[in-house]
Each structure stands twice: as structure tokens, then as C-alpha cells.
Design an enzyme around this catalytic site. Sequence first.
Site, PDB file in Angstrom:
ATOM      1  N   ASP A 245       0.837  -1.187   0.000  1.00  0.00           N
ATOM      2  CA  ASP A 245       0.000   0.000   0.000  1.00  0.00           C
ATOM      3  C   ASP A 245       0.881   1.249   0.000  1.00  0.00           C
ATOM      4  OD1 ASP A 245      -2.468   1.275   0.042  1.00  0.00           O
ATOM      5  OD2 ASP A 245      -2.527   1.380   2.221  1.00  0.00           O
ATOM      6  N   GLU A 292       0.621  -0.740  -5.195  1.00  0.00           N
ATOM      7  CA  GLU A 292      -0.562   0.131  -5.134  1.00  0.00           C
ATOM      8  C   GLU A 292      -0.092   1.498  -5.614  1.00  0.00           C
ATOM      9  OE1 GLU A 292      -2.442   3.248  -4.281  1.00  0.00           O
ATOM     10  OE2 GLU A 292      -1.693   2.827  -2.253  1.00  0.00           O
ATOM     11  N   ASP A 345     -11.638   0.650  -0.236  1.00  0.00           N
ATOM     12  CA  ASP A 345     -11.808   2.073   0.069  1.00  0.00           C
ATOM     13  C   ASP A 345     -12.862   2.746  -0.811  1.00  0.00           C
ATOM     14  OD1 ASP A 345     -10.027   2.282   2.189  1.00  0.00           O
ATOM     15  OD2 ASP A 345      -8.316   2.688   0.892  1.00  0.00           O
TER      16      ASP A 345
END
Length: 435
Positions: A245, A292, A345
Site C-alpha cells: 500500500d 498500489e 476504500d
Amino acid sequence: MDARRAGILLHLTSLPSSRLDDDVLRWLDFMAAAGLSVWQMLPLVVPDAYGSPYQSSSAFASNPGLLPPDDTPLHESEFEEYCARQSHWLDDFALFQVLKRRFNHETWVAWPDPFRYRDPEALRHARELDHADILHIKQQQHRFDRAWERIRRHAGDRGIQLFGDMPIFIAHDSADTWARPNDFLLDDEGRPTHVAGVPPDYFAALGQRWGNPHYRWERMQQDGFSWWISRMQRQFELFDMVRIDHFRGLVAVWMIEANCETAVDGFWQETPGDELLATLQARFSELPIVAEDLGVITDEVRQLRRKYNLPGMAILQFAFDHFTDNPHKPANITADTIAYTGTHDNDTCVGWFEGLEEHEKDFVFQVLGVPSGDDISDLMIKTALDSQARLAIAPLQDFLGLGRDSRMNTPGVGEGNWRWRFDWDMLNQDLTDRI
């Protein structure tokens, strides 16, 4: 990614039982019957008080709340071998947990100085005094790994790859910062001097101030990135591939002074991500890592990802603007990218679509090249599957066509996230055949 695959995004807590029990095996059987061969989940670490697995008290420890009741005795020799193999993080984590309880769950910088600054005699005495609790915490971690081995075998037998997630930063109030304070930008009292986040953009006028401490990259590089090697080793023990991430943090990070309440005032600081990835590649030969790379991404970030042949991400919900070079548009999705309808998200496809104006909805159908009125969830899933991406993934909520009440997380909102679960009667034969 060795072949074109279809996958599904679902965290373990969204299973009906929310535990590592037979529900997981039943879920894997459903995936195999539906032709899905990649299961992506959120981090398995200990979540914070809000249930978020992205602000954990350990970069290594798994969430014991996922364990089912288990009276099966542990084999002493296996347990001892496990403790020895994982001692580089397990000893500090177990001690950190018992000290948190002793000091009313205060952050470690508020502990009495002998424990805050890790006085050897104070720690030795604590280990003796709390030996039973420390043993129990270690046994929980061993039980988790034992349960996970069963899941990995079941997934492997069905040709399913397990896809994990790893935040680039860790929480300040964690066993890692307490045990290795010199690896982080902390002052003499253990408080961060600078914290992580991202600068203001179209989505956040004040930017995002996450509050995680930054690494002392130069120190980590001097010792050969040993902490990072151990961290990735742990991830590769659990998963077939892992998403990092905020991958752009391996090129540069946004430095915010700790006393700033927003992310408006900050500066970019370069990081030795190239050297880190080269070290990891030399250690593991293959790097089953996904980058990501969402948000404002520079050419340097793209070049680093491609240098190490790491797949990036494209999110179809971000595709509907008037810029022809938008990497999320279906026609621009490349083979070295994972195509998503949305992530944990995002709102669900139905929830996202219902929030659009009528002219925006018309534009969605125009970009996708279909008549208006089609089922938006099915349409987005088919678009992802038909793209050039070697892997296409959708959250279970999109396969089920659910609305915004089933959203997993709303960034920037503390309460009400991470709670969605499905019921088994949702996964009927019609859904299996349709997938």
C-alpha cells in the site's frame, strides 16, 4: 502472474463467522466452483480500536480475534521451533502486549521510563512476572499460523492463490517502534518528529495526515534492510503475493512536521526504494509484489514498478473523466496491471453509480460502449474481465450487486467501517454459475 486469472476481494472479517474456521474452507470451495482463482484480503494484523487493519500494533503479528475456539493441544516441540523461528518479532510483541495492559493501554511513550526506554533489568523482571500471559500470546500466534497452514493447503489444492496486503507505514504505538526506535524518525522521548501523509489534491483540500512515523531510511539501508527482509519474509510465508500500500513511498514520501495538524505544509523526501527492492530481489529471487500505484503518480514511480516487473492497479470507478490518457480507462489498462471494479476504500459499484448525476451516468455507459440501463455491477465486472489485465478483481459486494450500505470502508471516517459480512444464503448456485 502466470496466467489470466479472475479474483475476488473479501476480508476474513466479512465471512459469516469472521474466523479461521470451516467457513474459510467453504468459501474457498465456492471460489473454485465459480472459477475464481485469486483471493485478495486486507492485512491479517491486529486491528486498531476502530477495527482498521491499517494501523496495527505490530507489522508481524496476526489478529488473534480471527481464531476460532480451539482445544487442540499444541505440540511442545513444534511450538518451541515456532518461537525460535519467529523470535525476532514475537518476543517483543508479546512483551509489548502485556505492558500495554499493565499501563492501561497507554501509548508506549507514556510508560514509566524503565519500560519506555527498554531498561534490560526492567524487561527481564516483566518477562518473569508476566510469563503466563506472554506464553499465551505466543501460543495464540502459533495457533494462527497452524490454522493458516490448513487454509493454504485447501487453497492450493483448488488452484487458488492467496493475495495479501501490507501498509508501507506502521503505527507509532506499535511493538516495532518501541523495540527499534532508532529505525524511525523519533525524538529523544520517542515521539515522531515527522509523520506520513499525502499533500492536498482534488479529493482532499487539506491533504491527508496519517500520523505514522517515518523511517530512518539511511539507518535501515546501512544494516542491509534487515527489518524489511524479515517483514517481507513473514508476508511471503502467509501469501502467494502481497500488495504494498502506498507504493509511491518507495520513491519519495510526504514529510509533515509532527506538530502540524494538516498535511498542507510538508515536503517530498526521496527514499531508497530502488535499493530496497534490489535487496529483496537478491534475497527472495522472485518478488510476488503488487504496487498500489493509485493517486498522483510520477514517472519515477512507474519506472521503479516496471524495473522490478511489479503489477500496478487500475480502478474502473476512476475511469470516467474526459482525459484520454487516464490509466483507469478500460482501453488504457495494460497486461501488467490488475483491473479492479473498486477496492475496499471505494463505494460499491451500485452505491457509486447511484451517487452520480444523470449526465454522469450517461457518460459511464458511453465510455463502456453499451446502452444505458444495463446492470452496472455486472457491466463493470465484465469490463474488468475483458480488459488486457492479466488479473481482474472485484469485491464480493459487486458480484452480489449490493449498494452503499455494504461498503467496507470510507477513508477519513473513524466509526462504522470494517463491519460488513455476507450470509451464506447470498452465495447460491445461480451466483456461482453467473460468475
